[in-house]
Scaffold this motif. Structure first.
Motif, PDB file in Angstrom:
ATOM      1  N   CYS A 105       1.405  26.074  40.447  1.00 38.30           N
ATOM      2  CA  CYS A 105       1.590  26.809  39.309  1.00 38.30           C
ATOM      3  C   CYS A 105       0.998  28.300  39.798  1.00 38.30           C
ATOM      4  O   CYS A 105       0.093  28.935  39.111  1.00 38.30           O
ATOM      5  N   ARG A 106       1.212  28.625  41.126  1.00 37.69           N
ATOM      6  CA  ARG A 106       0.726  29.984  41.540  1.00 37.69           C
ATOM      7  C   ARG A 106       1.446  30.985  40.649  1.00 37.69           C
ATOM      8  O   ARG A 106       2.719  31.133  40.425  1.00 37.69           O
ATOM      9  N   ARG A 107       0.588  32.031  40.285  1.00 37.85           N
ATOM     10  CA  ARG A 107       0.943  33.181  39.565  1.00 37.85           C
ATOM     11  C   ARG A 107       2.092  32.890  38.359  1.00 37.85           C
ATOM     12  O   ARG A 107       2.684  33.763  37.791  1.00 37.85           O
ATOM     13  N   ALA A 144      -3.592  28.741  41.518  1.00 41.58           N
ATOM     14  CA  ALA A 144      -3.992  29.967  42.159  1.00 41.58           C
ATOM     15  C   ALA A 144      -3.250  31.180  41.489  1.00 41.58           C
ATOM     16  O   ALA A 144      -2.047  31.084  41.367  1.00 41.58           O
ATOM     17  N   HIS A 145      -4.158  32.168  41.120  1.00 40.53           N
ATOM     18  CA  HIS A 145      -3.758  33.355  40.664  1.00 40.53           C
ATOM     19  C   HIS A 145      -2.812  33.168  39.324  1.00 40.53           C
ATOM     20  O   HIS A 145      -1.999  34.344  38.857  1.00 40.53           O
ATOM     21  N   ALA A 146      -2.887  32.198  38.632  1.00 42.08           N
ATOM     22  CA  ALA A 146      -2.340  31.989  37.270  1.00 42.08           C
ATOM     23  C   ALA A 146      -2.925  32.950  36.189  1.00 42.08           C
ATOM     24  O   ALA A 146      -4.117  33.251  36.348  1.00 42.08           O
ATOM     25  N   VAL A 147      -2.267  33.301  35.233  1.00 38.15           N
ATOM     26  CA  VAL A 147      -2.565  34.140  34.295  1.00 38.15           C
ATOM     27  C   VAL A 147      -2.430  33.703  32.870  1.00 38.15           C
ATOM     28  O   VAL A 147      -1.137  33.248  32.513  1.00 38.15           O
ATOM     29  N   PHE A 148      -3.293  33.562  32.078  1.00 40.61           N
ATOM     30  CA  PHE A 148      -3.240  33.023  30.721  1.00 40.61           C
ATOM     31  C   PHE A 148      -4.181  33.885  29.805  1.00 40.61           C
ATOM     32  O   PHE A 148      -5.451  34.258  30.192  1.00 40.61           O
ATOM     33  N   SER A 185      -6.726  21.846  43.359  1.00 35.05           N
ATOM     34  CA  SER A 185      -6.737  22.411  44.829  1.00 35.05           C
ATOM     35  C   SER A 185      -7.388  23.769  44.667  1.00 35.05           C
ATOM     36  O   SER A 185      -7.837  24.286  45.836  1.00 35.05           O
ATOM     37  N   SER A 186      -7.083  24.654  43.838  1.00 29.86           N
ATOM     38  CA  SER A 186      -7.414  26.000  43.901  1.00 29.86           C
ATOM     39  C   SER A 186      -7.303  26.605  42.484  1.00 29.86           C
ATOM     40  O   SER A 186      -6.418  26.328  41.647  1.00 29.86           O
ATOM     41  N   LEU A 187      -8.274  27.557  42.085  1.00 27.51           N
ATOM     42  CA  LEU A 187      -8.232  28.390  40.948  1.00 27.51           C
ATOM     43  C   LEU A 187      -8.682  29.699  41.464  1.00 27.51           C
ATOM     44  O   LEU A 187      -9.135  30.478  40.559  1.00 27.51           O
ATOM     45  N   ARG A 188      -8.139  29.943  42.476  1.00 23.96           N
ATOM     46  CA  ARG A 188      -8.525  31.462  43.076  1.00 23.96           C
ATOM     47  C   ARG A 188      -7.673  32.469  42.268  1.00 23.96           C
ATOM     48  O   ARG A 188      -6.576  32.128  42.032  1.00 23.96           O
ATOM     49  N   GLY A 189      -8.530  33.531  42.022  1.00 21.54           N
ATOM     50  CA  GLY A 189      -7.662  34.455  41.119  1.00 21.54           C
ATOM     51  C   GLY A 189      -7.336  34.481  39.815  1.00 21.54           C
ATOM     52  O   GLY A 189      -6.799  35.218  39.202  1.00 21.54           O
ATOM     53  N   VAL A 190      -7.918  33.123  39.243  1.00 18.80           N
ATOM     54  CA  VAL A 190      -7.786  32.962  37.896  1.00 18.80           C
ATOM     55  C   VAL A 190      -8.770  33.545  37.078  1.00 18.80           C
ATOM     56  O   VAL A 190      -9.990  33.526  37.232  1.00 18.80           O
ATOM     57  N   ASP A 191      -8.417  33.904  36.051  1.00 19.88           N
ATOM     58  CA  ASP A 191      -9.654  34.374  34.794  1.00 19.88           C
ATOM     59  C   ASP A 191      -9.723  33.029  33.999  1.00 19.88           C
ATOM     60  O   ASP A 191      -9.057  32.531  33.181  1.00 19.88           O
ATOM     61  N   ALA A 192     -11.268  32.434  34.441  1.00 18.01           N
ATOM     62  CA  ALA A 192     -11.335  31.103  33.830  1.00 18.01           C
ATOM     63  C   ALA A 192     -12.105  31.208  32.339  1.00 18.01           C
ATOM     64  O   ALA A 192     -12.594  30.180  31.856  1.00 18.01           O
ATOM     65  N   ALA A 193     -11.877  32.255  31.940  1.00 17.92           N
ATOM     66  CA  ALA A 193     -12.604  32.566  30.293  1.00 17.92           C
ATOM     67  C   ALA A 193     -11.796  31.723  29.430  1.00 17.92           C
ATOM     68  O   ALA A 193     -12.773  31.225  28.489  1.00 17.92           O
ATOM     69  N   GLU A 230     -11.950  19.255  46.097  1.00 19.36           N
ATOM     70  CA  GLU A 230     -11.420  20.249  47.011  1.00 19.36           C
ATOM     71  C   GLU A 230     -10.827  21.311  46.583  1.00 19.36           C
ATOM     72  O   GLU A 230     -10.139  22.013  47.054  1.00 19.36           O
ATOM     73  N   CYS A 231     -11.340  21.736  45.268  1.00 18.80           N
ATOM     74  CA  CYS A 231     -10.793  22.899  44.678  1.00 18.80           C
ATOM     75  C   CYS A 231     -11.453  24.037  45.421  1.00 18.80           C
ATOM     76  O   CYS A 231     -12.684  24.436  45.761  1.00 18.80           O
ATOM     77  N   LEU A 232     -10.680  25.133  45.552  1.00 18.30           N
ATOM     78  CA  LEU A 232     -11.285  26.455  46.014  1.00 18.30           C
ATOM     79  C   LEU A 232     -11.545  27.393  44.683  1.00 18.30           C
ATOM     80  O   LEU A 232     -10.607  27.736  44.097  1.00 18.30           O
ATOM     81  N   PHE A 233     -12.636  27.817  44.879  1.00 23.65           N
ATOM     82  CA  PHE A 233     -13.339  28.612  43.516  1.00 23.65           C
ATOM     83  C   PHE A 233     -13.281  30.352  43.794  1.00 23.65           C
ATOM     84  O   PHE A 233     -13.700  30.972  42.984  1.00 23.65           O
ATOM     85  N   THR A 234     -13.635  30.440  45.354  1.00 22.83           N
ATOM     86  CA  THR A 234     -13.914  32.132  45.333  1.00 22.83           C
ATOM     87  C   THR A 234     -12.895  32.774  45.037  1.00 22.83           C
ATOM     88  O   THR A 234     -11.642  32.531  45.243  1.00 22.83           O
ATOM     89  N   GLY A 235     -13.173  33.688  44.223  1.00 22.03           N
ATOM     90  CA  GLY A 235     -12.107  34.888  43.614  1.00 22.03           C
ATOM     91  C   GLY A 235     -11.771  34.423  42.126  1.00 22.03           C
ATOM     92  O   GLY A 235     -11.123  35.196  41.800  1.00 22.03           O
ATOM     93  N   THR A 236     -12.540  33.232  41.716  1.00 22.72           N
ATOM     94  CA  THR A 236     -12.236  33.153  40.408  1.00 22.72           C
ATOM     95  C   THR A 236     -12.916  34.089  39.319  1.00 22.72           C
ATOM     96  O   THR A 236     -14.241  34.337  39.552  1.00 22.72           O
TER      97      THR A 236
END
Length: 614
Positions: free
Chosen positions: A282-284, A303-307, A344-352, A363-369
Motif C-alpha cells: 500500500c505504498r502512497r 510506506a507513505h500511505a495517506v489517510f 514491514s514499513s510505516l515510513r512517511g505515514v501520519d499515524a495520528a 520487522e517494521c520500519l518506523f523512522t520517518g513516521t
C-alpha cells in the motif's frame, strides 16, 4: 473442406440443423439453428442458399446463429454482409450466437451490437477479438469458453454484460474497456493473466467466486460504484495500483497466493478490505474516508500511505466467513500455516489516525513516521527482541537486557564491527539509520504506550531511547554519555530492579567490610573527669573528655564487630544514624554509604514501580 462439427449435448430448444446425425453416436447431429427458410444452419447450407442469405442481410439486421459451427472465413463472410459502409465496421442488431463454435479467430473488431448480443456457452477455439466493439444493449457471455486470447480492449458495454462461469484459457484482455452498467464475472475462470488496466466500471463490478490462476491486473481501473470480490481466489498477484474507488467498497474476502498491490490507489469512500494474502503493498495509497483492513498471513508495506480518517489494520485469527456462513477456502495458501500479519514499513505515514491490532511489528520500519506518538496499538502487537543468552566478546561476557526493539536498531547493531550474533539485519530498506534517528522513534512509541496507560510497555521503549542516546556520538556529549553509561550500569536506566539491588548488596557488603576493618573502634570510649578548685572559692568545675576511637590492632573480624557493621550499614541505607561510635575513617565510610546506598535502593523501587504501574 467440410465445416467443423458441433457435438454439444442434449437437444437444443430451437429448430436445428441435424447435419451428421448418427443414431448410435450422435442422434442430434449439428445443433446449429436453421437459416430462415432453410433446413440447415449457415455452416451446412449449400453455397447457393448461403450466398442468398448473406445477400439479404443489411447493416443492423437481427441474426440468429445459435449452435452454429463457424470457420474463420464463414464468420468473415457474415460480418462483411453486415458491415456499415459509413464506418467500415460491422453493425449488428440482435445477435444470437449462444452455443456457437468459432474454429479460427473470431474477428469482431470495432463491431457495434445495437441490440442484445448473446454468446452464452459459445466456444472460441481461436482468438476472440472484440477490440473497440460497442454493445449498446445487454451482452451475455455466460459459460463461454475462450481457448485462445480474448481481446476486449476499449470495448464499450452500455448495458449489463455477463461473463458468469465463462472460462478464459489464455489471457483475457479488457484494458480501457468501459462498463456503463453492471459487469458480472461471478465464478469466471481465468487460466492466465486477466488484464483490466484502465477499465472503467461505472456501475457494479462483480467478481464473486472468480478464480484467477494468473495475475489479476486492475491497475488504473476506475470503480465508480460497488466492487465485489467475495470468495475470489488469485493464484498469483492482484494488482490494483493507481486504481480509483469512488464510493464505499468492500473487497473480499479475497484469497491471493502472491501479492495484493494497492500502491497509489485512491479510496474516496469507506473501505472494508478482507484479504488472505502473503503480501499487501500500500505504498502512497490514499484513503479519503474511514477504512478497515482485515488480514491474514500478510506482510504489509504501508510506506507513505495517506489517510485523513481512522484506519485500522487488524489481524484475523480465524478464516473469513462468507455471506452464506461458510468459511472462505484458503487452498491457494496451502502450506502457509502462520496466519500472523506483519507490518514491514510505516515510513512517511501520519499515524495520528492509525490503529494496529494484533500485528507483528518486529520487522517494521518506523523512522520517518509522523505523529508516531499518537499511534494506537491494540490487542497483542509484538516487537523484536534482543539476542538471548550470554555471548562472549573479547574475553568478557555480554548479555542484553530483554526488551522490545525496533527493526532499525537490529540493522544498526548488526552493522557494527563488534556485532553480537543474534541481531537481525534483514530489514530491507532500513538505510543508514543510527542512534540519532532512533532515539526520537523510541521516545514517540514510549509516549504512545504511556497515553494508553501501559507503563510496563512504555518502559521498554524508554530503555531503547536511553540506549540510543548513550550510543549517539553526534547529538550526545561525552559527559552526557558517561553519565548515561553510569545510569545504565547501576540500574538499567532506573528500569532494572535486579541490577540496582545487586549493586546495593555489593555496596553494603563493601561497607560492612570497611567498617569491620577501619570504622569500628577497639572498644567503647571511656570518660575522664578532671576537677579544678579556683582560688578563693569552693566551687568545682568538671571537664568531660572522651578518648578518640582507635582501630584495634588485632581481632578485627569477630561476630560482635560484624553485627555492629551490619547495624551501621542497614541504618545508612534509610538515612538514619546508627548511634555507634565510629573511628574517623568509619565516619566517612558511613557518610558515603548514606549517599550511595539509599540512591541504589530508590532506583530499585523506581524500577519495580515502572513494571507494575498502570
Amino acid at each position: 473442406m467440410n465445416p467443423p462439427q458441433s457435438h454439444g449435448r442434449g437437444v437444443p430448444p430451437w429448430p436445428y440443423c441435424a447435419y451428421g446425425a448418427d443414431a448410435a453416436f450422435d442422434p442430434v447431429g449439428c445443433r446449429g439453428v436453421q437459416v430462415p427458410g432453410r433446413t440447415a444452419c449457415l455452416a451446412h447450407s449449400t453455397a447457393t442458399d448461403r450466398d442468398a442469405y448473406l445477400a439479404g442481410l443489411a447493416p443492423g439486421t437481427d441474426i440468429d446463429h445459435r449452435g452454429t459451427p463457424f470457420t474463420e472465413s464463414l464468420l468473415d463472410s457474415l460480418l462483411n454482409a453486415l458491415r456499415d459502409p459509413a464506418t467500415g465496421h460491422p453493425l449488428l442488431g440482435l445477435a444470437r450466437f449462444g452455443s456457437a463454435t468459432f474454429q479460427g479467430d473470431a474477428w469482431f473488431h470495432a463491431a457495434t451490437f445495437q441490440r442484445f448480443a448473446g454468446f452464452g456457452s459459445a466456444t472460441f477455439r481461436g482468438a476472440a477479438r472484440f477490440e473497440s466493439a460497442t454493445f449498446r444493449d445487454g451482452a451475455w457471455f455466460g459459460s463461454a469458453t475462450f481457448r485462445r486470447t480474448a481481446w476486449f480492449q476499449s470495448a464499450t458495454f452500455q448495458q449489463y454484460v455477463g461473463f458468469g462461469s465463462a472460462t478464459f484459457h489464455e489471457a483475457a484482455r479488457f484494458e480501457s474497456a468501459t462498463f456503463q452498467d453492471e459487469a458480472g464475472f461471478q465464478s469466471t475462470s481465468f487460466q492466465r493473466d486477466a488484464r483490466f488496466e484502465a477499465a472503467a466500471f461505472q456501475d457494479g463490478a462483480w467478481f464473486g467466486a472468480a478464480a484467477f490462476r494468473g495475475t489479476a491486473r486492475f491497475g488504473s481501473a476506475a470503480f465508480e460504484r460497488d466492487a465485489g470480490f467475495e470468495a475470489t481466489t488469485i493464484q498469483r498477484d492482484a494488482r490494483f495500483d493507481q486504481a480509483v474507488f469512488q464510493r464505499s467498497v468492500s473487497l473480499g474476502p479475497l484469497v491471493c497466493a502472491g501479492r495484493v498491490v494497492l500502491s497509489e490507489a485512491v479510496f474516496s469512500g469507506p473501505a472494508l478490505l478482507s484479504f488472505a494474502t502473503r503480501h499487501l503493498v500500500c505504498r502512497r495509497t490514499r484513503w479519503s474516508s474511514t477504512a478497515e483492513l482485515r488480514l491474514r498471513y500478510a506482510t504489509v508495506d504501508f510506506a507513505h500511505a495517506v489517510f485523513e480518517y481512522p484506519l485500522t489494520i487488524a489481524a484475523q485469527a480465524d478464516s473469513f466467513v462468507l455471506h452464506d456462513g461458510q468459511p472462505a477456502t484458503e487452498r491457494a495458501l496451502a502450506g502457509t500455516t502462520d496466519a500472523t500479519v506483519r507490518i514491514s514499513s510505516l515510513r512517511g505515514v501520519d499515524a495520528a489516525h492509525l490503529v494496529l491490532s494484533d500485528v507483528d511489528l518486529s520487522e517494521c520500519l518506523f523512522t520517518g513516521t509522523v505523529h508516531l506518538d499518537q499511534l494506537r496499538l491494540e490487542g497483542t502487537c509484538s516487537f523484536g527482541t534482543v539476542p538471548p543468552h550470554t555471548h562472549w566478546q573479547r574475553w568478557r561476557p555480554v548479555r542484553f537486557t530483554q526488551r522490545r526493539t525496533l527493526a532499525e536498531e537490529h540493522c544498526w547493531r548488526a552493522d557494527q564491527p563488534t556485532a553480537i550474533p543474534g541481531w537481525n539485519p534483514a530489514g530491507i530498506g532500513a538505510g543508514h539509520v543510527g542512534p540519532a534517528q532512533l532515539a526520537p522513534v523510541y521516545r514517540a512509541l514510549r509516549k504512545s504506550y504511556e497515553d494508553g496507560k501501559n507503563e510496563p510497555g512504555a518502559a521498554d521503549f524508554y530503555y531503547g531511547e536511553m540506549e540510543m542516546r548513550r550510543h549517539d556520538r553526534t547529538g550526545t556529549t561525552r559527559a552526557e554519555r558517561g553519565l548515561l553509561h553510569g545510569y545504565w550500569l547501576l540500574s538499567g536506566y532506573g528500569l532494572r530492579a535486579s541490577r540496582a539491588l545487586g549493586w546495593l548488596l555489593a555496596s553494603m557488603l563493601v561497607t560492612i567490610v570497611l567498617l569491620m576493618g577501619f570504622g569500628l573502634p577497639q572498644a567503647s570510649p571511656h570518660e575522664h573527669a578532671t576537677g579544678r578548685v579556683p582560688p578563693g572559692g569552693g566551687k568545682v568545675t568538671f571537664d568531660i573528655e572522651r578518648d578518640a576511637p582507635r582501630n584495634p590492632r588485632e581481632n578485627r573480624v569477630t561476630r560482635l564487630r560484624f553485627e555492629k557493621a551490619v547495624n551501621v550499614t542497614l541504618n545508612s541505607v534509610v538515612f538514619r544514624s546508627s548511634g555507634q561510635d565510629l573511628t574517623t575513617a568509619g565516619t566517612y565510610i558511613e557518610m558515603i554509604s548514606r549517599i550511595i546506598e539509599p540512591a541504589l535502593l530508590a532506583l530499585a523501587v523506581l524500577a519495580v514501580r515502572g513494571r507494575i504501574k498502570r
